[in-house]
Every structure is written in structure tokens, then in C-alpha cells.
Design a protein around this motif. Structure first.
Motif, PDB file in Angstrom:
ATOM      1  N   PHE A 109       2.038 -82.162  10.308  1.00  0.00           N
ATOM      2  CA  PHE A 109       2.433 -83.489   9.575  1.00  0.00           C
ATOM      3  C   PHE A 109       1.766 -83.823   8.355  1.00  0.00           C
ATOM      4  CE2 PHE A 109       2.593 -88.092   8.861  1.00  0.00           C
ATOM      5  CZ  PHE A 109       4.075 -88.206   8.748  1.00  0.00           C
ATOM      6  N   ARG A 110       0.773 -83.803   8.170  1.00  0.00           N
ATOM      7  CA  ARG A 110      -0.360 -84.185   7.079  1.00  0.00           C
ATOM      8  C   ARG A 110       0.053 -83.130   6.041  1.00  0.00           C
ATOM      9  NH1 ARG A 110      -1.123 -88.205   5.333  1.00  0.00           N
ATOM     10  NH2 ARG A 110      -1.608 -88.970   7.526  1.00  0.00           N
ATOM     11  N   ASN A 111      -0.055 -81.615   6.286  1.00  0.00           N
ATOM     12  CA  ASN A 111       0.112 -80.741   5.326  1.00  0.00           C
ATOM     13  C   ASN A 111       1.649 -80.984   4.587  1.00  0.00           C
ATOM     14  OD1 ASN A 111       1.929 -77.881   5.025  1.00  0.00           O
ATOM     15  ND2 ASN A 111      -0.270 -77.581   4.563  1.00  0.00           N
ATOM     16  N   ARG A 112       2.640 -81.328   5.413  1.00  0.00           N
ATOM     17  CA  ARG A 112       4.099 -81.461   4.941  1.00  0.00           C
ATOM     18  C   ARG A 112       3.832 -82.728   3.767  1.00  0.00           C
ATOM     19  NH1 ARG A 112       6.159 -78.071   3.222  1.00  0.00           N
ATOM     20  NH2 ARG A 112       3.999 -77.534   3.156  1.00  0.00           N
ATOM     21  N   GLU A 113       3.037 -83.922   4.181  1.00  0.00           N
ATOM     22  CA  GLU A 113       2.936 -85.211   3.657  1.00  0.00           C
ATOM     23  C   GLU A 113       2.413 -84.612   2.160  1.00  0.00           C
ATOM     24  OE1 GLU A 113       3.934 -88.768   3.985  1.00  0.00           O
ATOM     25  OE2 GLU A 113       5.297 -87.385   5.098  1.00  0.00           O
ATOM     26  N   ASN A 114       1.259 -83.957   2.167  1.00  0.00           N
ATOM     27  CA  ASN A 114       0.464 -83.641   1.096  1.00  0.00           C
ATOM     28  C   ASN A 114       1.156 -82.817   0.197  1.00  0.00           C
ATOM     29  OD1 ASN A 114      -1.610 -85.067   2.130  1.00  0.00           O
ATOM     30  ND2 ASN A 114      -2.820 -83.165   2.868  1.00  0.00           N
ATOM     31  N   ALA A 115       2.056 -81.825   0.532  1.00  0.00           N
ATOM     32  CA  ALA A 115       3.126 -80.978  -0.164  1.00  0.00           C
ATOM     33  C   ALA A 115       4.011 -82.011  -0.840  1.00  0.00           C
ATOM     34  CB  ALA A 115       3.698 -79.925   0.699  1.00  0.00           C
ATOM     35  N   ARG A 116       4.516 -82.945  -0.084  1.00  0.00           N
ATOM     36  CA  ARG A 116       5.645 -84.006  -0.619  1.00  0.00           C
ATOM     37  C   ARG A 116       5.193 -84.589  -1.561  1.00  0.00           C
ATOM     38  NH1 ARG A 116       8.225 -88.752   2.561  1.00  0.00           N
ATOM     39  NH2 ARG A 116       9.986 -89.267   0.973  1.00  0.00           N
ATOM     40  N   PHE A 117       3.852 -85.118  -1.872  1.00  0.00           N
ATOM     41  CA  PHE A 117       3.524 -86.061  -2.510  1.00  0.00           C
ATOM     42  C   PHE A 117       2.504 -85.380  -3.712  1.00  0.00           C
ATOM     43  CE2 PHE A 117       4.634 -88.751   0.722  1.00  0.00           C
ATOM     44  CZ  PHE A 117       5.509 -89.602   0.108  1.00  0.00           C
ATOM     45  N   GLY A 118       2.609 -83.927  -3.503  1.00  0.00           N
ATOM     46  CA  GLY A 118       1.543 -83.251  -4.422  1.00  0.00           C
ATOM     47  C   GLY A 118      -0.009 -83.426  -4.382  1.00  0.00           C
ATOM     48  N   VAL A 119      -0.464 -83.957  -3.241  1.00  0.00           N
ATOM     49  CA  VAL A 119      -1.819 -83.867  -3.003  1.00  0.00           C
ATOM     50  C   VAL A 119      -2.694 -82.378  -3.415  1.00  0.00           C
ATOM     51  CG1 VAL A 119      -3.772 -84.454  -1.295  1.00  0.00           C
ATOM     52  CG2 VAL A 119      -1.688 -85.898  -1.398  1.00  0.00           C
ATOM     53  N   GLY A 120      -3.620 -82.289  -4.165  1.00  0.00           N
ATOM     54  CA  GLY A 120      -4.281 -81.240  -4.630  1.00  0.00           C
ATOM     55  C   GLY A 120      -3.417 -80.441  -5.688  1.00  0.00           C
ATOM     56  N   ASN A 121      -2.300 -81.135  -6.158  1.00  0.00           N
ATOM     57  CA  ASN A 121      -1.484 -80.508  -7.301  1.00  0.00           C
ATOM     58  C   ASN A 121      -2.449 -80.819  -8.407  1.00  0.00           C
ATOM     59  OD1 ASN A 121       0.372 -79.820  -8.988  1.00  0.00           O
ATOM     60  ND2 ASN A 121       2.020 -80.760  -8.210  1.00  0.00           N
ATOM     61  N   LYS A 122      -2.752 -79.703  -9.202  1.00  0.00           N
ATOM     62  CA  LYS A 122      -3.411 -80.049 -10.520  1.00  0.00           C
ATOM     63  C   LYS A 122      -2.673 -80.791 -11.562  1.00  0.00           C
ATOM     64  CE  LYS A 122      -6.405 -75.942  -9.801  1.00  0.00           C
ATOM     65  NZ  LYS A 122      -6.590 -74.598 -10.134  1.00  0.00           N
TER      66      LYS A 122
END
Length: 74
Positions: free
Chosen positions: A55-68
Motif C-alpha cells: 500500500f505504501r509503495n503504491r501511494e509513494n508511486a502515485r504521489f511521486g515520493v522519491g521522484n527527482k
């Protein structure tokens, strides 16, 4: 009025699952069961993420967490 046949119940249940799966995909939440099956089939040497990690992985991907390039909504 007679109760719906078993076939109709099965079809309605399948339709309901498709609607829920579609809604999850629209908001960026994948199907954990499908993920676990994929990992078991294609990466049997790797342990799958827990449901919470997934769930956390999908949330992070959705909101660009870690996206430069910063926040990404779509």
C-alpha cells in the motif's frame, strides 16, 4: 418474487469485484493478491512485500515520493 438464481448471483459478485478493482486502479491502488501471485510466479526467490508495504509503495508511486522532479499527481 423468486430469489435470483445462483448464476445471477455469481455474475453480480464478479461484476462488483470488477467495479471495485477498477476504482482501486483509478486511484492508484493495485490489487495486492495479483501482486503476490505475480511475485510468486516471476520472482519465486524474492519475498513479497507485506500488504502494508505494498500500500505504501503504491501511494509513494502515485504521489511521486522519491521522484527527482518533485510532486507528480498524474
Amino acid at each position: 418474487m423468486a430469489a435470483p438464481s445462483q448464476d445471477l448471483r455469481t455474475r453480480l459478485k464478479t461484476f462488483g469485484k470488477c467495479v471495485c478493482d477498477g476504482a482501486r486502479l483509478m486511484i492508484g491502488q493495485g490489487d495486492y493478491g495479483a501482486y503476490v501471485a505475480h511475485i510468486a510466479k516471476t520472482h519465486p526467490d524474492l519475498p513479497p512485500m507485506t500488504e502494508r508495504e505494498f500500500f505504501r509503495n503504491r501511494e509513494n508511486a502515485r504521489f511521486g515520493v522519491g521522484n527527482k522532479s518533485g510532486f507528480r499527481c498524474c
